[in-house]
Write a protein that holds these residues in place. Structure first.
Motif, PDB file in Angstrom:
ATOM      1  N   VAL A  39      -3.879  -6.084  -2.008  1.00 51.69           N
ATOM      2  CA  VAL A  39      -4.841  -7.111  -1.596  1.00 51.69           C
ATOM      3  C   VAL A  39      -5.098  -6.978  -0.101  1.00 51.69           C
ATOM      4  O   VAL A  39      -6.219  -7.096   0.369  1.00 51.69           O
ATOM      5  CB  VAL A  39      -4.302  -8.529  -1.939  1.00 51.69           C
ATOM      6  CG1 VAL A  39      -5.196  -9.604  -1.361  1.00 51.69           C
ATOM      7  CG2 VAL A  39      -4.141  -8.693  -3.441  1.00 51.69           C
ATOM      8  N   ALA A  40      -4.036  -6.737   0.662  1.00 48.41           N
ATOM      9  CA  ALA A  40      -4.141  -6.588   2.119  1.00 48.41           C
ATOM     10  C   ALA A  40      -2.953  -5.768   2.601  1.00 48.41           C
ATOM     11  O   ALA A  40      -1.900  -5.740   1.964  1.00 48.41           O
ATOM     12  CB  ALA A  40      -4.154  -7.949   2.799  1.00 48.41           C
ATOM     13  N   MET A  62       2.451  -5.007   2.492  1.00 44.24           N
ATOM     14  CA  MET A  62       1.354  -4.843   1.544  1.00 44.24           C
ATOM     15  C   MET A  62       1.399  -6.031   0.597  1.00 44.24           C
ATOM     16  O   MET A  62       2.383  -6.233  -0.102  1.00 44.24           O
ATOM     17  CB  MET A  62       1.494  -3.545   0.752  1.00 44.24           C
ATOM     18  CG  MET A  62       1.208  -2.348   1.594  1.00 44.24           C
ATOM     19  SD  MET A  62       0.982  -0.792   0.694  1.00 44.24           S
ATOM     20  CE  MET A  62       1.793  -1.002  -0.821  1.00 44.24           C
ATOM     21  N   ARG A  63       0.329  -6.815   0.620  1.00 45.20           N
ATOM     22  CA  ARG A  63       0.255  -7.966  -0.275  1.00 45.20           C
ATOM     23  C   ARG A  63      -0.427  -7.534  -1.567  1.00 45.20           C
ATOM     24  O   ARG A  63      -1.476  -6.893  -1.541  1.00 45.20           O
ATOM     25  CB  ARG A  63      -0.490  -9.106   0.398  1.00 45.20           C
ATOM     26  CG  ARG A  63       0.330  -9.689   1.559  1.00 45.20           C
ATOM     27  CD  ARG A  63      -0.368 -10.839   2.218  1.00 45.20           C
ATOM     28  NE  ARG A  63      -1.232 -10.320   3.281  1.00 45.20           N
ATOM     29  CZ  ARG A  63      -2.332 -10.916   3.690  1.00 45.20           C
ATOM     30  NH1 ARG A  63      -2.743 -12.030   3.121  1.00 45.20           N
ATOM     31  NH2 ARG A  63      -3.042 -10.406   4.672  1.00 45.20           N
ATOM     32  N   VAL A 103      10.724  -2.755  -1.262  1.00 48.52           N
ATOM     33  CA  VAL A 103      10.704  -2.190   0.090  1.00 48.52           C
ATOM     34  C   VAL A 103      10.839  -0.677  -0.043  1.00 48.52           C
ATOM     35  O   VAL A 103      11.676  -0.189  -0.809  1.00 48.52           O
ATOM     36  CB  VAL A 103      11.829  -2.770   0.972  1.00 48.52           C
ATOM     37  CG1 VAL A 103      11.785  -2.161   2.369  1.00 48.52           C
ATOM     38  CG2 VAL A 103      11.738  -4.288   1.046  1.00 48.52           C
ATOM     39  N   PHE A 104       9.996   0.025   0.705  1.00 48.13           N
ATOM     40  CA  PHE A 104       9.972   1.485   0.638  1.00 48.13           C
ATOM     41  C   PHE A 104      10.328   2.098   1.977  1.00 48.13           C
ATOM     42  O   PHE A 104       9.908   1.619   3.029  1.00 48.13           O
ATOM     43  CB  PHE A 104       8.579   1.973   0.227  1.00 48.13           C
ATOM     44  CG  PHE A 104       8.240   1.647  -1.199  1.00 48.13           C
ATOM     45  CD1 PHE A 104       8.436   2.575  -2.199  1.00 48.13           C
ATOM     46  CD2 PHE A 104       7.756   0.392  -1.531  1.00 48.13           C
ATOM     47  CE1 PHE A 104       8.139   2.266  -3.523  1.00 48.13           C
ATOM     48  CE2 PHE A 104       7.452   0.070  -2.836  1.00 48.13           C
ATOM     49  CZ  PHE A 104       7.649   1.015  -3.838  1.00 48.13           C
ATOM     50  N   ALA A 105      11.088   3.189   1.905  1.00 48.98           N
ATOM     51  CA  ALA A 105      11.416   4.009   3.072  1.00 48.98           C
ATOM     52  C   ALA A 105      10.348   5.082   3.208  1.00 48.98           C
ATOM     53  O   ALA A 105       9.675   5.430   2.230  1.00 48.98           O
ATOM     54  CB  ALA A 105      12.787   4.652   2.873  1.00 48.98           C
ATOM     55  N   PRO A 106      10.204   5.639   4.400  1.00 51.59           N
ATOM     56  CA  PRO A 106       9.187   6.680   4.597  1.00 51.59           C
ATOM     57  C   PRO A 106       9.587   7.985   3.905  1.00 51.59           C
ATOM     58  O   PRO A 106      10.742   8.183   3.537  1.00 51.59           O
ATOM     59  CB  PRO A 106       9.176   6.848   6.115  1.00 51.59           C
ATOM     60  CG  PRO A 106      10.564   6.503   6.526  1.00 51.59           C
ATOM     61  CD  PRO A 106      10.982   5.381   5.606  1.00 51.59           C
ATOM     62  N   VAL A 117       6.426  -4.588   0.022  1.00 51.14           N
ATOM     63  CA  VAL A 117       5.416  -4.960  -0.969  1.00 51.14           C
ATOM     64  C   VAL A 117       5.777  -6.362  -1.436  1.00 51.14           C
ATOM     65  O   VAL A 117       6.849  -6.573  -2.014  1.00 51.14           O
ATOM     66  CB  VAL A 117       5.377  -3.975  -2.150  1.00 51.14           C
ATOM     67  CG1 VAL A 117       4.353  -4.413  -3.185  1.00 51.14           C
ATOM     68  CG2 VAL A 117       5.077  -2.565  -1.649  1.00 51.14           C
ATOM     69  N   ARG A 118       4.895  -7.309  -1.137  1.00 52.24           N
ATOM     70  CA  ARG A 118       5.175  -8.714  -1.436  1.00 52.24           C
ATOM     71  C   ARG A 118       4.036  -9.324  -2.229  1.00 52.24           C
ATOM     72  O   ARG A 118       2.881  -8.916  -2.097  1.00 52.24           O
ATOM     73  CB  ARG A 118       5.344  -9.513  -0.145  1.00 52.24           C
ATOM     74  CG  ARG A 118       6.579  -9.149   0.636  1.00 52.24           C
ATOM     75  CD  ARG A 118       6.734 -10.072   1.835  1.00 52.24           C
ATOM     76  NE  ARG A 118       8.029  -9.905   2.449  1.00 52.24           N
ATOM     77  CZ  ARG A 118       8.222  -9.354   3.634  1.00 52.24           C
ATOM     78  NH1 ARG A 118       7.201  -8.926   4.349  1.00 52.24           N
ATOM     79  NH2 ARG A 118       9.444  -9.245   4.137  1.00 52.24           N
TER      80      ARG A 118
END
Length: 173
Positions: A39-40, A62-63, A103-106, A117-118
Motif C-alpha cells: 500500500v505504501a 512496507m504497509r 521483517v526481512f534482512a537485506p 512488512v506491517r
C-alpha cells in the motif's frame, strides 16, 4: 538474531545525506518486487531524520492490506531478501493489540537495512474496518493519522538513538 553475514559492530555515525537517496533506490526495488501488494513504502527509523546521527542501517516500512507470508516471502526472496525467523520479528503490540508482521534482512553483501512488512489498513473483521486499528474510526486512508503514527515512531527512534549516542561519547543527551 542477525544472519551470519550481518555480524558487524553497532556504530553510530554522523548523518549521511545519501540516506534518503538510498531509501528511494531500495523502495523502488521493493515496489518492483511487490507491486500493488504494498500500500505504501516509508523510510522510518533514525536514518529518516535529517541531521540525526544514526546506525548506518536503512529501516523501511512496507504497509500491506494483509500479512500474506506465503505470497510475500517468495517475492522478496526473488530479489535476495531473507525473512527473519525470530518470533519478535513476526508480531508486535500496536494500539494494545497483537499485530502480525514480517521483517526481512537485506540480500547477502547488500547495504544494511531492515524491511518491516506491517498491516497498513483494514482489519479482517467487519467492525474493525469501520473503527480502524485504534478503535476510533481511523484506517489506512486517514493519512494524517498514519503520518502522526510514523512520525511518533521516528521521534521515539530519535530519542533512543540520542541515548545510544550519548553512551558512545560518554555524555548526557
Amino acid at each position: 538474531m542477525p544472519f551470519p553475514d550481518e555480524h558487524r559492530p553497532v556504530v553510530v555515525v554522523e548523518y549521511r545525506p545519501q540516506w534518503p537517496e538510498e531509501f528511494v533506490e531500495l523502495a523502488s526495488r521493493l515496489r518492483g518486487a511487490l507491486g500493488e501488494l504494498a500500500v505504501a513504502i516509508d523510510h522510518i527509523g533514525s536514518t529518516s531524520v535529517p541531521g540525526l546521527p544514526a546506525k548506518d542501517c536503512i529501516d523501511v516500512q512496507m504497509r500491506v492490506r494483509s500479512i500474506d507470508e506465503v505470497r510475500t516471502v517468495p517475492l522478496l526472496a526473488a530479489i535476495g531478501f531473507r525473512c527473519r525467523p525470530e518470533s519478535w520479528n513476526r508480531s508486535e503490540i500496536s494500539g494494545g493489540r497483537r499485530c502480525s508482521k514480517l521483517v526481512f534482512a537485506p540480500p547477502v553483501g547488500a547495504r544494511s537495512c531492515n524491511v518491516h512488512v506491517r498491516l497498513g489498513c483494514l482489519r479482517a473483521d467487519q467492525g474493525s474496518r469501520h473503527r480502524g486499528p485504534d478503535g476510533r474510526g481511523r484506517t489506512v486512508g486517514d493519512r494524517n493519522w498514519l503520518d502522526r503514527r510514523v512520525n511518533g515512531f521516528v521521534r521515539a527512534q530519535r530519542v533512543r538513538t540520542q541515548y545510544e549516542w550519548a553512551a558512545v561519547v560518554s555524555a548526557s543527551p
